[in-house]
Design an enzyme around this catalytic site. Sequence first.
Site, mmCIF file in Angstrom:
data_model
loop_
_atom_site.group_PDB
_atom_site.id
_atom_site.type_symbol
_atom_site.label_atom_id
_atom_site.label_comp_id
_atom_site.label_asym_id
_atom_site.label_seq_id
_atom_site.Cartn_x
_atom_site.Cartn_y
_atom_site.Cartn_z
ATOM 1 C CG HIS A 46 -1.977 -1.053 1.179
ATOM 2 N ND1 HIS A 46 -2.828 -1.230 0.108
ATOM 3 C CD2 HIS A 46 -2.313 -2.008 2.079
ATOM 4 C CE1 HIS A 46 -3.639 -2.243 0.356
ATOM 5 N NE2 HIS A 46 -3.342 -2.747 1.544
ATOM 6 C CG ASP A 173 -7.205 -5.280 5.355
ATOM 7 O OD1 ASP A 173 -8.226 -4.768 4.866
ATOM 8 O OD2 ASP A 173 -6.077 -5.125 4.865
#
Length: 255
Positions: A46, A173
């Site tokens: 990311h 997550d």
Amino acid sequence: MTAAELARKIRARERCLGYWVMLDAPVATERLARLGYDYVAIDGQHGLIGDAGLLSNLIAVDAGGRSVGIVRVASGDPAVIGRALDFGAGGVIVPLVDSPEDAARAVSAARYPAGGRRSYGPMRSMLRIGPTPAEADESVLVLAMIETPGGLAAIEEICAVPGLDGVYVGPSDLCLAVGGRFPNDPEVAGVFEAALERIRTAAANASIAAGIHNATGEQAARRLAEGFTFATVASDLVHLEQAAAAHLKAARGES
């Protein structure tokens, strides 16, 4: 600290602290690597960093002289893992591990042919850990991210995978994986904490390390006290924004 020293500490479940880098800013990364963190994790998934940035930032960590550079790779693809290690990473954090098979493939991709499927081409990594495959295997960490419903459901089996050095919680997550509407959703706080306890216990029972990402140093200290063995703090991008906002507020005389 050398890669071999970090690997020994992580495998011995000694407490380690790391910092997270998302920006392709090697000069800043070099400064961060001088502060005394055990490792600096470069985010290749990311983070705003390409291949050239991974290499430059790993060199910057080495120039800092006190930390070991590791990489959160973009995927468990053997080519992606091998490239990060050839660049000189002292270990990889592999995202989206859903099963023991995923974890076993990641371990295999990081180990040379006697015990894995890593292709021999050490390039820059030989400067840090030597060109001998056995020496490289001993110095390289493989950490599986636990952040999905599948990964949580199979945590005990994942922790039992031979050669896996540890698991690493991606809390945003994982919160979504246990039913949260957004990261840190308070409505699933209890379920989330129970998931963390299950992960810590599974890792301890398998005698492997358990790590977690944290928003603050205070949170990292709390997670270590709870039983995690290594913890990463925030990121350069987050801290840059926070520091700039705080100074702006102070300059305006705002309380």
